[in-house]
Design an enzyme around this catalytic site. Sequence first.
Site, short mmCIF file in Angstrom:
data_model
loop_
_atom_site.label_atom_id
_atom_site.label_comp_id
_atom_site.label_asym_id
_atom_site.label_seq_id
_atom_site.Cartn_x
_atom_site.Cartn_y
_atom_site.Cartn_z
N LYS A 111 0.69 -9.39 -8.61
CA LYS A 111 -0.65 -8.94 -8.03
C LYS A 111 -1.64 -8.25 -9.10
O LYS A 111 -0.95 -7.53 -9.86
CB LYS A 111 -0.24 -8.14 -6.73
CG LYS A 111 -1.79 -7.51 -6.29
CD LYS A 111 -1.24 -6.68 -4.78
CE LYS A 111 -2.34 -6.30 -4.02
NZ LYS A 111 -3.01 -5.13 -4.64
N CYS A 152 -2.42 -1.67 -9.88
CA CYS A 152 -2.76 -0.41 -9.58
C CYS A 152 -3.61 0.36 -10.61
O CYS A 152 -3.35 0.60 -12.04
CB CYS A 152 -1.37 0.42 -9.34
SG CYS A 152 -1.62 2.10 -9.08
N MET A 156 0.90 -1.27 -0.03
CA MET A 156 0.06 0.09 0.13
C MET A 156 0.96 1.30 -0.01
O MET A 156 1.37 1.34 1.11
CB MET A 156 -0.80 -0.01 1.32
CG MET A 156 -2.28 -0.72 1.10
SD MET A 156 -3.08 -0.70 2.39
CE MET A 156 -2.14 -1.67 3.79
N ASN A 183 -7.48 -11.42 -1.89
CA ASN A 183 -7.39 -10.17 -1.45
C ASN A 183 -8.92 -9.47 -1.66
O ASN A 183 -9.40 -9.58 -2.83
CB ASN A 183 -6.37 -9.39 -2.05
CG ASN A 183 -6.38 -7.75 -1.75
OD1 ASN A 183 -6.14 -7.06 -2.75
ND2 ASN A 183 -6.25 -7.41 -0.46
N GLY A 184 -9.08 -8.53 -0.84
CA GLY A 184 -10.28 -7.69 -1.18
C GLY A 184 -11.58 -7.67 0.01
O GLY A 184 -12.16 -8.57 0.22
N ASP A 185 -11.56 -6.50 0.48
CA ASP A 185 -12.81 -6.26 1.34
C ASP A 185 -12.68 -7.20 2.69
O ASP A 185 -13.89 -7.34 3.35
CB ASP A 185 -14.13 -6.60 0.66
CG ASP A 185 -14.38 -5.49 -0.52
OD1 ASP A 185 -13.52 -4.75 -0.60
OD2 ASP A 185 -15.54 -5.78 -1.18
N ARG A 227 -6.83 -2.50 3.57
CA ARG A 227 -7.55 -1.53 4.47
C ARG A 227 -7.91 -1.83 5.73
O ARG A 227 -7.93 -1.16 6.81
CB ARG A 227 -8.59 -0.91 3.77
CG ARG A 227 -8.12 0.00 2.38
CD ARG A 227 -9.40 0.10 1.47
NE ARG A 227 -9.93 -0.87 1.10
CZ ARG A 227 -11.11 -0.81 0.04
NH1 ARG A 227 -11.65 0.16 -0.03
NH2 ARG A 227 -11.53 -2.09 -0.44
C1 LIG Z 1 -3.83 3.55 0.33
C2 LIG Z 1 -3.65 2.35 -0.47
C3 LIG Z 1 -2.58 2.27 -1.36
C4 LIG Z 1 -2.55 1.07 -2.04
N1 LIG Z 1 -1.21 1.00 -2.85
C5 LIG Z 1 -1.18 -0.38 -3.57
C6 LIG Z 1 0.39 -0.65 -4.02
O1 LIG Z 1 1.26 0.14 -3.97
N2 LIG Z 1 0.34 -1.77 -4.58
C7 LIG Z 1 -0.67 -2.83 -5.06
O2 LIG Z 1 -0.59 -3.74 -5.41
N3 LIG Z 1 -1.83 -2.32 -4.36
C8 LIG Z 1 -2.04 -1.20 -3.74
N4 LIG Z 1 -3.16 -0.84 -3.12
C9 LIG Z 1 -4.14 -1.70 -3.28
C10 LIG Z 1 -4.29 -2.79 -1.92
O3 LIG Z 1 -3.36 -3.58 -1.95
C11 LIG Z 1 -5.45 -3.95 -2.09
O4 LIG Z 1 -5.40 -4.69 -3.23
C12 LIG Z 1 -6.89 -3.30 -2.18
O5 LIG Z 1 -6.96 -2.24 -1.10
C13 LIG Z 1 -7.99 -4.14 -1.90
O6 LIG Z 1 -7.86 -4.82 -0.62
P1 LIG Z 1 -8.66 -4.45 0.87
O7 LIG Z 1 -10.16 -4.39 0.67
O8 LIG Z 1 -8.24 -5.29 1.75
O9 LIG Z 1 -8.06 -2.79 1.06
C14 LIG Z 1 -3.54 0.13 -2.27
C15 LIG Z 1 -4.58 0.37 -1.56
C16 LIG Z 1 -4.97 1.49 -0.68
C17 LIG Z 1 -6.04 1.46 0.14
#
Ligand SMILES: Cc1cc2nc3c(=O)[nH]c(=O)nc-3n(C[C@H](O)[C@H](O)[C@H](O)COP(=O)(O)O)c2cc1C
Length: 349
Positions: A141, A102, A18, A202-204, A227
């Site tokens: 990813k 991304c 992230m 991954n996700g949610d 998150r």
């Molecule tokens: C603030 C933020 C920064 C993120 N930066 C990246 C990143 O650098 N590389 C990446 O593969 N995903 C990035 N993501 C995506 C997360 O790794 C993840 O795939 C996405 O938030 C869904 O997962 P969650 O529902 O658990 O948040 C980012 C997400 C957030 C919220």
Amino acid sequence: MRFPFKVRDDIPLYLAPMAGVSESPFRRLCRRFGADVVVTEFLSAEGIRRENAATLDKLRFGGDERPIGVQIFGADPAAMGDAARLVTDVFEPEFIDINFGCPVKKVVRRNGGSGCLKDLSLVESVIRSVSGSTHLPVTVKIRSGWSEETRLPVEIALRCQDAGAKALALHPRTRTQMYSGSARWEEIAAVAGALDIPVIGNGDIKTAEDAVRMQRETGCAAIMIARGSFGQPWIFDQTRALLEGKPKPEAPKIERRFEIALEHAHMAEEYEADPRGAAIEFRKHLGWYVKGVPGSAELRRKLHAVVSLSEVEDVFASYLANPHRYDDAHIAAAISDESAGLESAPAAA
Ligand SMILES: Cc1cc2nc3c(=O)[nH]c(=O)nc-3n(C[C@H](O)[C@H](O)[C@H](O)COP(=O)(O)O)c2cc1C
């Protein structure tokens, strides 16, 4: 399912990459709270190959973060290969992860991140180039596709595996969706069923219960939390307990939560060269740590104005000494007293 680096085999828990969040201090903290694997935020292959100081600075990590993956992004297979070589030689992480997820405009405009998903032969070339430039395992990813019309998670995942990816994390949304709608966990199940390499779901995931439900519903080999770790790094320990059929450890009480936040803040201050900048950058974490505590709106307002760690300490100490002062009802009463006072004030005042 065997992972391409040394880690527990029974459902490792990943802290997701992230930008601006999964930095060294937070990664270290999450490792202590039960994350089994961490990944750096995405780093530009161009920045790495040109040895851009700011990019290289983000590559610093400690031994207590291992196993760690360095995530790189870019659409030029040669640049991605060069970056992988440098990362391998200088930093030696356990694996190199390629970002094909991304959704940010600045990145996809140059076909980086999920932009690559528009051209699967480019995805393959990037994976082949990176794999050919390092002895380390290369993982990817991905999102489920660029758009609804090209939503083909299984096909994309199979092509990643064929090109040499040794593990694959899926965030089952398209780029067009950004973060809207829900992650389609059934796509994680379909990809996990189709691939021979470990698939990371991954996700949610907002709670430990969500994490366990995702694993049971999809059969994913590992769980990745993004998150859901904000302000609650203990989600990893809680998830592990539930996976092992044990009762879920309670979230820390407010005092302990503040201690953890301060410990995290001290780590961030030590890691960054500029203490004022570190405190300002850290405000977002503070907001997350106090989410849900009584009177958090007022507390957050105060924390969002801090420019040093000692101010954070003061705000926490004053809250703990007088928590009721932050009470929404108390604040409302104080405001109404004040306005009543004004109304009854003598005209000459
Ligand atoms: C603030 C933020 C920064 C993120 N930066 C990246 C990143 O650098 N590389 C990446 O593969 N995903 C990035 N993501 C995506 C997360 O790794 C993840 O795939 C996405 O938030 C869904 O997962 P969650 O529902 O658990 O948040 C980012 C997400 C957030 C919220």
